[in-house]
Design a protein around this motif. Structure first.
Motif, PDB file in Angstrom:
ATOM      1  N   GLU A 272       0.825  -1.208   0.000  1.00 46.99           N
ATOM      2  CA  GLU A 272       0.000   0.000   0.000  1.00 46.99           C
ATOM      3  C   GLU A 272       0.855   1.252   0.000  1.00 46.99           C
ATOM      4  OE1 GLU A 272      -3.300   0.382  -0.430  1.00 46.99           O
ATOM      5  OE2 GLU A 272      -3.192  -1.765  -0.883  1.00 46.99           O
ATOM      6  N   LYS A 275       2.454   1.530  -3.562  1.00 42.86           N
ATOM      7  CA  LYS A 275       1.591   1.311  -4.718  1.00 42.86           C
ATOM      8  C   LYS A 275       1.683   2.434  -5.747  1.00 42.86           C
ATOM      9  CE  LYS A 275      -3.245   0.452  -5.975  1.00 42.86           C
ATOM     10  NZ  LYS A 275      -4.629   0.317  -5.475  1.00 42.86           N
ATOM     11  N   ALA A 276       1.616   3.679  -5.293  1.00 39.91           N
ATOM     12  CA  ALA A 276       1.650   4.807  -6.229  1.00 39.91           C
ATOM     13  C   ALA A 276       2.962   4.833  -7.004  1.00 39.91           C
ATOM     14  CB  ALA A 276       1.435   6.120  -5.478  1.00 39.91           C
ATOM     15  N   ALA A 278       4.956   2.270  -7.569  1.00 39.99           N
ATOM     16  CA  ALA A 278       4.992   1.100  -8.451  1.00 39.99           C
ATOM     17  C   ALA A 278       4.238   1.350  -9.744  1.00 39.99           C
ATOM     18  CB  ALA A 278       4.402  -0.113  -7.722  1.00 39.99           C
ATOM     19  N   GLU A 279       3.068   1.956  -9.612  1.00 41.40           N
ATOM     20  CA  GLU A 279       2.242   2.198 -10.795  1.00 41.40           C
ATOM     21  C   GLU A 279       2.773   3.343 -11.649  1.00 41.40           C
ATOM     22  OE1 GLU A 279      -1.617   2.702  -9.072  1.00 41.40           O
ATOM     23  OE2 GLU A 279      -1.993   0.532  -8.976  1.00 41.40           O
ATOM     24  N   TRP A 280       3.609   4.195 -11.068  1.00 40.04           N
ATOM     25  CA  TRP A 280       4.238   5.281 -11.836  1.00 40.04           C
ATOM     26  C   TRP A 280       5.379   4.764 -12.703  1.00 40.04           C
ATOM     27  CZ3 TRP A 280       9.392   6.660 -11.283  1.00 40.04           C
ATOM     28  CH2 TRP A 280       9.798   7.787 -12.024  1.00 40.04           C
ATOM     29  N   VAL A 282       6.180   2.871 -15.046  1.00 36.45           N
ATOM     30  CA  VAL A 282       5.868   2.169 -16.290  1.00 36.45           C
ATOM     31  C   VAL A 282       5.890   3.183 -17.436  1.00 36.45           C
ATOM     32  CG1 VAL A 282       4.453   0.457 -15.103  1.00 36.45           C
ATOM     33  CG2 VAL A 282       3.375   2.515 -16.011  1.00 36.45           C
ATOM     34  N   ASP A 284       4.556   5.588 -20.316  1.00 33.38           N
ATOM     35  CA  ASP A 284       3.352   6.425 -20.428  1.00 33.38           C
ATOM     36  C   ASP A 284       2.616   6.095 -21.723  1.00 33.38           C
ATOM     37  OD1 ASP A 284       3.909   7.756 -18.035  1.00 33.38           O
ATOM     38  OD2 ASP A 284       5.246   9.171 -19.048  1.00 33.38           O
ATOM     39  N   TYR A 287      -2.284   0.656 -21.578  1.00 35.02           N
ATOM     40  CA  TYR A 287      -2.045  -0.744 -21.215  1.00 35.02           C
ATOM     41  C   TYR A 287      -2.599  -1.646 -22.313  1.00 35.02           C
ATOM     42  CZ  TYR A 287      -2.650  -5.198 -18.699  1.00 35.02           C
ATOM     43  OH  TYR A 287      -2.626  -6.509 -18.337  1.00 35.02           O
ATOM     44  N   LEU A 293      -3.027  -8.721 -15.910  1.00 32.58           N
ATOM     45  CA  LEU A 293      -3.170  -8.309 -14.519  1.00 32.58           C
ATOM     46  C   LEU A 293      -4.150  -9.207 -13.793  1.00 32.58           C
ATOM     47  CD1 LEU A 293      -3.334  -4.445 -15.058  1.00 32.58           C
ATOM     48  CD2 LEU A 293      -1.340  -5.831 -14.478  1.00 32.58           C
TER      49      LEU A 293
END
Length: 293
Positions: A272, A275-276, A278-280, A282, A284, A287, A293
């Motif tokens: 948690e 998370k932010a 981790a998701e950043w 990648v 741009d 998906y 997923l």
């Protein structure tokens, strides 16, 4: 019994391996009890032969281990293999020699893989069979002062997760048993903290953990007879194991459950918090569905 089970168990000359053999025999199954020193096993546990078990010499670290297991599986129509052989290594990573580290992995990890590889071909051809990996609570939650023992069991669990999916299409089950502290000779055979803990680590969490484990020998809450019965019932889908045919992991012991819960809580916290980020991290771009997923 609806289905006949023949068990091949490694490291059966003492401790949990012997108890699994006895529990399987008492439940009406056949057992091939293997050990490096079968004479010692026969002397320590004469009931294994009295109940119909047979002994076979097997050193899981020997180059011939895989072929030996393959022959035994064929000869005795084995359909359950239990990777129980192993030992504990006490000491912090800095203090351990590379020879000690490699020996720990050779027995606890590579030995189990050799045995498993020996069983797979015939299990796959028959499209049935169960492979039991005897792991530890330390294989899910690392233990200071037992870093390489934990490492060997973590490695075994990682392979087991993958192999469970590889073998599922052939009707082969993999079961990871995570034992907590059980009242067997296992810890008594581990080097004592006073013998392996170097001065810089004395008084640290590693030293205190090692001292606590050693002081608790003979007072562990885990009953090895009940653990063996639980394993037999889960493998055969009987008694208390009737509803556990789909589980991959089987923690045994209150301490194993508690340690797993603490680890999962800590992991969820880290997920948690990160998370932010981790998701950043990648590209741009939209998906496209890979990886799924």
């Amino acid at each position: 019994m609806a289905t006949p089970f023949t068990w091949l168990i490694t490291g059966t000359s003492s401790g949990q391996g012997a108890e699994i053999a006895l529990a399987a025999l008492q439940a009406g199954h056949s057992v091939v009890a293997t050990a490096r020193n079968t004479a010692a096993g026969k002397e320590a546990h004469p009931d294994i032969e009295k109940l119909g078990g047979v002994w076979a010499t097997l050193d899981v670290t020997d180059e011939s281990a895989q072929s030996t297991v393959e022959k035994l599986v064929d000869q005795h129509s084995v359909n359950v293999v239990v990777n129980n052989a192993g030992y504990g290594l006490r000491g912090v990573l800095e203090d351990l020699s590379m020879q000690q580290i490699r020996s720990q992995m050779e027995t606890n990890f590579f030995g189990a893989l050799a045995v498993t590889k020996g069983a797979i071909p015939l299990f796959r051809q028959r499209r049935s069979g169960t492979i039991v990996m005897i792991s530890s609570a330390s294989g899910f939650s690392g233990t200071p002062s037992q870093s390489m023992y934990s490492g060997s069991k973590f490695a075994l669990e990682g392979v087991s997760e993958s192999v469970a999916e590889e073998l599922a299409p052939f009707g082969i089950r993999v079961l990871i048993v995570e034992l907590g502290a059980y009242r067997t000779p296992f810890q008594n055979a581990v080097d004592k903290p006073t013998e392996v803990m170097s001065d810089p680590y004395k008084g640290t969490v590693s030293d205190k953990t090692a001292q606590r484990i050693t002081a608790g020998h003979g007072r562990q809450a885990g009953d090895p007879v009940k653990a063996a019965q639980a394993i037999v019932e889960v493998v055969t889908g009987t008694g208390r194991g009737a509803e556990l045919s789909e589980v991959l992991r089987l923690p045994l012991g209150r301490d194993a459950i508690t340690r797993a819960q603490v680890k999962m809580k800590a992991f969820s916290h880290d997920m948690e918090k990160g998370k932010a980020l981790a998701e950043w991290a990648v590209f741009d771009e939209p998906y496209d569905g890979y990886p799924p997923l």
